[in-house]
Scaffold this motif. Sequence first.
Motif, PDB file in Angstrom:
ATOM      1  N   ARG A 266      -5.853  -3.211   1.581  1.00  0.00           N
ATOM      2  CA  ARG A 266      -6.073  -2.336   2.710  1.00  0.00           C
ATOM      3  C   ARG A 266      -7.203  -3.210   3.512  1.00  0.00           C
ATOM      4  O   ARG A 266      -7.238  -2.813   4.828  1.00  0.00           O
ATOM      5  CB  ARG A 266      -6.763  -1.183   2.454  1.00  0.00           C
ATOM      6  CG  ARG A 266      -5.695  -0.027   2.047  1.00  0.00           C
ATOM      7  CD  ARG A 266      -6.131   1.473   1.662  1.00  0.00           C
ATOM      8  NE  ARG A 266      -6.436   1.570   0.375  1.00  0.00           N
ATOM      9  CZ  ARG A 266      -5.557   1.772  -0.508  1.00  0.00           C
ATOM     10  NH1 ARG A 266      -4.366   2.284  -0.337  1.00  0.00           N
ATOM     11  NH2 ARG A 266      -6.139   1.903  -1.954  1.00  0.00           N
TER      12      ARG A 266
ATOM     13  N   ARG B 227      -5.064  -1.598  -7.931  1.00  0.00           N
ATOM     14  CA  ARG B 227      -6.250  -2.372  -7.389  1.00  0.00           C
ATOM     15  C   ARG B 227      -5.756  -3.618  -6.127  1.00  0.00           C
ATOM     16  O   ARG B 227      -6.577  -4.061  -5.485  1.00  0.00           O
ATOM     17  CB  ARG B 227      -6.999  -3.268  -8.616  1.00  0.00           C
ATOM     18  CG  ARG B 227      -6.206  -4.098  -9.333  1.00  0.00           C
ATOM     19  CD  ARG B 227      -6.877  -4.472 -10.515  1.00  0.00           C
ATOM     20  NE  ARG B 227      -6.022  -5.543 -11.464  1.00  0.00           N
ATOM     21  CZ  ARG B 227      -6.128  -6.670 -11.522  1.00  0.00           C
ATOM     22  NH1 ARG B 227      -6.798  -7.283 -10.822  1.00  0.00           N
ATOM     23  NH2 ARG B 227      -4.938  -7.348 -12.144  1.00  0.00           N
TER      24      ARG B 227
ATOM     25  N   THR C 165       0.650  -1.380  -0.064  1.00  0.00           N
ATOM     26  CA  THR C 165       0.063   0.054   0.091  1.00  0.00           C
ATOM     27  C   THR C 165       0.917   1.342  -0.036  1.00  0.00           C
ATOM     28  O   THR C 165       0.475   2.232  -0.390  1.00  0.00           O
ATOM     29  CB  THR C 165      -1.022   0.230   1.372  1.00  0.00           C
ATOM     30  OG1 THR C 165      -0.074  -0.257   2.421  1.00  0.00           O
ATOM     31  CG2 THR C 165      -1.949  -1.235   1.157  1.00  0.00           C
TER      32      THR C 165
ATOM     33  N   ALA D 118      -6.138  -1.647  -2.941  1.00  0.00           N
ATOM     34  CA  ALA D 118      -7.343  -1.654  -2.570  1.00  0.00           C
ATOM     35  C   ALA D 118      -7.509  -3.045  -1.762  1.00  0.00           C
ATOM     36  O   ALA D 118      -8.219  -3.113  -0.397  1.00  0.00           O
ATOM     37  CB  ALA D 118      -8.304  -1.440  -3.558  1.00  0.00           C
TER      38      ALA D 118
ATOM     39  N   ASN E 168      -2.445   3.413  -5.347  1.00  0.00           N
ATOM     40  CA  ASN E 168      -3.624   3.425  -6.289  1.00  0.00           C
ATOM     41  C   ASN E 168      -3.865   2.512  -7.077  1.00  0.00           C
ATOM     42  O   ASN E 168      -4.621   2.506  -8.157  1.00  0.00           O
ATOM     43  CB  ASN E 168      -3.064   4.691  -6.953  1.00  0.00           C
ATOM     44  CG  ASN E 168      -2.931   6.022  -6.348  1.00  0.00           C
ATOM     45  OD1 ASN E 168      -3.802   6.312  -5.462  1.00  0.00           O
ATOM     46  ND2 ASN E 168      -1.986   7.065  -6.740  1.00  0.00           N
TER      47      ASN E 168
END
Length: 310
Positions: free
Chosen positions: A165, A159, A152, A162, A157
């Motif tokens: 996270r 996928r 991260t 994401a 930014n």
Amino acid sequence: MEPMRILPSKPIAALLIAAVALPLAGCARNRSSGDVPYVARDVGTLYTTARNRLDRGQYKEAAVLFDEVERQHPYSVWARRAQLMSAFSYYLNKDYTQAIQSAQRFLSVHPGNRDAPYAYYLIALCYYEQISDVTRDQKISRQALDALGELTRRYPNTRYAADARLKIDLVNDHLAGKEMEVGRFYQTRGQWLASSMRFRRVVDQYQQTTHTPEALMRLVETYLALGVRPEAQKAAAVLGRNYPETEWYERAYKLMGEHPVQAIAPVAAGQQVVAPGAPATEGNMGAPGLGVPNETPTPRVDTTQTPTGG
């Protein structure tokens, strides 16, 4: 006439047999140790065969063939792709150690490649899928957290970041669960200070997890057991402010009501201080305001320090 045949002497024959036997023995040792014999093949054939093995679910064989692409054609454009596919094949085969090593080798050789985020993601997944239950050591959980955090930070930014996270939240919740389990263990043994440190760590480091309300309630319990009611009051107030509708706050509120503040009689100058309920001695039997041993002062509830509902 027959052509004359020259027969080698016995010493020469023995040397020839030994010379032939040495390479064969070497091959036998290599095969027994799991090494793949070197068979020269063009890059297209190797890569296609490896991909077919992968599609058929033969993940270990696919990984070995992808490694062969890199070994036989290290400067081919397919070698870079084969490194990552080898790591992916090992991952599908649940050979996480080999998968991590292959992905890390890819990153060391191609750190700026467009597939680098996926290599970091693959490493994190390998750690993440090895997380054990809270009764076991959580070293792998911390390694997964570090790997997910690295992804991260480097590629926020993408996928992959994401999804990372979301997994970070789950890993934190798992680590908080481990702290709670250890804290409850100490609590059942009456080791109040050790248990309070574990519950405090949950509140301080994992406050966004689902374990925080219980940790605050357990802090109320341990602080009351330690006799530090002001700290218990603070924990109960935080619990009531942030989680007023939970069963944990109801329990904390009840506990605080069962342990009200007790009034202490003023002590005259020069008078010996004796804790309420202490055994009587010659020095405190007649102390004014402290009473005799069979008398218990009536406690007074300080409603200003009792948490209110909601």
